[in-house]
Design an enzyme around this catalytic site. Structure first.
Site, PDB file in Angstrom:
ATOM      1  N   CYS A  99      -3.088   5.060   2.286  1.00  0.00           N
ATOM      2  CA  CYS A  99      -4.032   4.147   1.845  1.00  0.00           C
ATOM      3  C   CYS A  99      -5.246   4.404   3.123  1.00  0.00           C
ATOM      4  O   CYS A  99      -4.941   4.255   4.360  1.00  0.00           O
ATOM      5  CB  CYS A  99      -3.485   2.626   1.812  1.00  0.00           C
ATOM      6  SG  CYS A  99      -4.963   1.583   1.416  1.00  0.00           S
ATOM      7  N   CYS A 141       0.821  -1.199   0.159  1.00  0.00           N
ATOM      8  CA  CYS A 141       0.223  -0.049   0.100  1.00  0.00           C
ATOM      9  C   CYS A 141       0.784   1.433  -0.147  1.00  0.00           C
ATOM     10  O   CYS A 141       2.008   1.357   0.413  1.00  0.00           O
ATOM     11  CB  CYS A 141      -0.917   0.051   1.190  1.00  0.00           C
ATOM     12  SG  CYS A 141      -2.343  -1.133   1.205  1.00  0.00           S
ATOM     13  N   CYS A 174      -5.506   1.690  -2.772  1.00  0.00           N
ATOM     14  CA  CYS A 174      -4.831   2.959  -3.001  1.00  0.00           C
ATOM     15  C   CYS A 174      -4.100   2.695  -4.159  1.00  0.00           C
ATOM     16  O   CYS A 174      -3.343   3.960  -4.662  1.00  0.00           O
ATOM     17  CB  CYS A 174      -3.902   3.027  -1.711  1.00  0.00           C
ATOM     18  SG  CYS A 174      -2.766   1.856  -1.587  1.00  0.00           S
ATOM     19  N   CYS A 232      -2.352  -2.977  -3.749  1.00  0.00           N
ATOM     20  CA  CYS A 232      -3.641  -2.542  -3.066  1.00  0.00           C
ATOM     21  C   CYS A 232      -4.690  -2.342  -4.034  1.00  0.00           C
ATOM     22  O   CYS A 232      -4.361  -1.248  -5.229  1.00  0.00           O
ATOM     23  CB  CYS A 232      -3.505  -1.795  -1.969  1.00  0.00           C
ATOM     24  SG  CYS A 232      -5.019  -1.120  -1.059  1.00  0.00           S
TER      25      CYS A 232
HETATM   26 ZN   LIG Z   1      -3.736   0.160   0.151  1.00  0.00          ZN
END
Ligand SMILES: [Zn+2]
Length: 383
Positions: free
Chosen positions: A70, A66, A100, A97
């Site tokens: 995030c 991330c 994000c 992810c």
């Molecule tokens: Zn993330």
């Protein structure tokens, strides 16, 4: 008509407002600082040159990597690994992810692009009046709350405030260019009273209204017509208002409210010619002269009104067709406003515009008069 300069903007011109970059801290070298940035969901943990985040974190329990910013649930410290690049994390077996999107453009560049989209939309649609935050949020692909935050960070004001200033600025421009009544519609307000209600935003003083139409000499005449009593008013340069009602008092009130500070004079002699010409237009007489008009309008209104004049007698168009014709297919509501702002109906024939299902939509002088006008035109065409 008199040049009015009652408008003094109390804020810097929008052209001087530039989105400013978000400052980034310079020391995120230690894992301790990186962990604090994750705890704060810091979106300032990006490189100052805009080339991306300074680091990314991987969560060993989920196998996901991330950005520090995030919004997903924070990991436990002992399950967190730091990486200098997404590439590095992927090489270590982490997946990016979905929330994000750490491999996407850096967040501040993306935010700038979103703010830009919203700004462009507001600039293109300022004349249509208030735009809802929900619409802007859809354009930005952000939640309304998040959009407010991102927009304010970049522009220093909320989207609503930005739109208000944009309208005020155009209103000021239109005031410079023409009469106040038209300027009001050009600025995207629904009616003059709304402008005065918002004078804090536009910088208009309470006394300004008294000066509307100042130094103008307007002559008028009220005569019989197929659509009840008809008022024709003119400056020295041409006809500035055509109005219909059953009551002469209502007609005088209409004239007075539109030109509050003008010198008004009933003059049936000198205006008889103009009134006769308007009546000839109404009856589609082939001998009807051109009627001099003294009506100032914005460039947009002029485009709409020209398109109205191009609709043949006895035919109708929808607002959407008219919008398409002037090359602004999305500006259907603005086209409606421009039709409503036309002070010399029926010479500029806004009665030839109908709803998408052919229904008789609103007309400044009433749907019955609109129906009668169209009926008269169709009869003239068949004859
Ligand atoms: Zn993330």
């Amino acid at each position: 008509m008199a040049t009015l300069s009652l408008f003094t903007p109390s804020f810097p011109p929008l052209t001087a407002m530039k989105p400013h970059a978000i400052a980034a801290p310079t020391h995120l070298a230690s894992d301790e600082h990186r962990w604090l940035a994750v705890l704060r969901r810091s979106d300032t943990a990006a490189r100052p040159d805009g080339s991306g985040d300074r680091f990314f974190y991987g969560v060993t329990t989920t196998g996901i990597v991330c950005r520090p910013s995030c919004p997903s649930r924070r990991p436990r410290r002992e399950n967190t690994l730091f990486f200098d690049s997404v590439h590095q994390a992927e090489a270590a077996g982490f997946r990016t992810c979905q929330r994000c999107r750490p491999a996407g453009p850096p967040p501040e560049q993306e935010a700038a692009a979103r703010v830009d989209r919203v700004r462009r939309y507001l600039e293109q649609h300022a004349e249509e009046g208030a735009v809802t935050l929900a619409v802007l949020a859809t354009i930005a692909e952000l939640s309304p709350f998040h959009l407010q935050r991102v927009f304010r960070a970049a522009m220093g004001v909320s989207p609503a405030e930005y739109a208000r200033r944009l309208r005020a600025e155009r209103f000021a421009e239109a005031l410079q260019a023409g009469s106040v009544t038209e300027a009001v519609y050009a600025a995207g307000f629904q009616s003059p009273s709304q402008v005065y209600a918002k004078r804090a935003a536009t910088g208009m003083t309470p006394g300004a209204r008294k000066r509307l139409g100042e130094h103008q000499h307007i002559r008028y005449s009220i005569v019989d017509s197929p659509l009840d009593r008809m008022l024709v008013a003119a400056t020295d340069l041409g006809v500035c208002l055509i109005a219909f009602d059953t009551s002469d008092d209502v007609l005088r009130e209409e004239l007075h409210s539109r030109f509050a500070a003008a010198e008004l004079e009933e003059d049936n002699g000198r205006l008889a010619d103009h009134a006769k010409t308007v009546l000839q237009h109404l009856s589609e007489s082939p001998t009807a002269k051109r009627l001099p008009l003294h009506v100032r309008a914005t460039a947009f209104q002029q485009r709409v009104w020209k398109a109205l004049e191009a609709i043949p007698h006895g035919e109708t168009r929808t607002y959407a067709q008219l919008a398409a014709e002037i090359g602004a297919p999305k500006a259907v509501r603005a086209v409606g406003s421009a039709c409503g702002a036309n002070p010399v109906a029926p010479v500029v024939p806004c009665h030839r515009v109908v709803g998408s299902n052919g229904s008789l939509t609103g007309y400044r002088w009433g749907k019955e008069r609109k129906a009668k006008l169209l009926e008269m035109e169709r009869a003239g065409k068949d004859a």
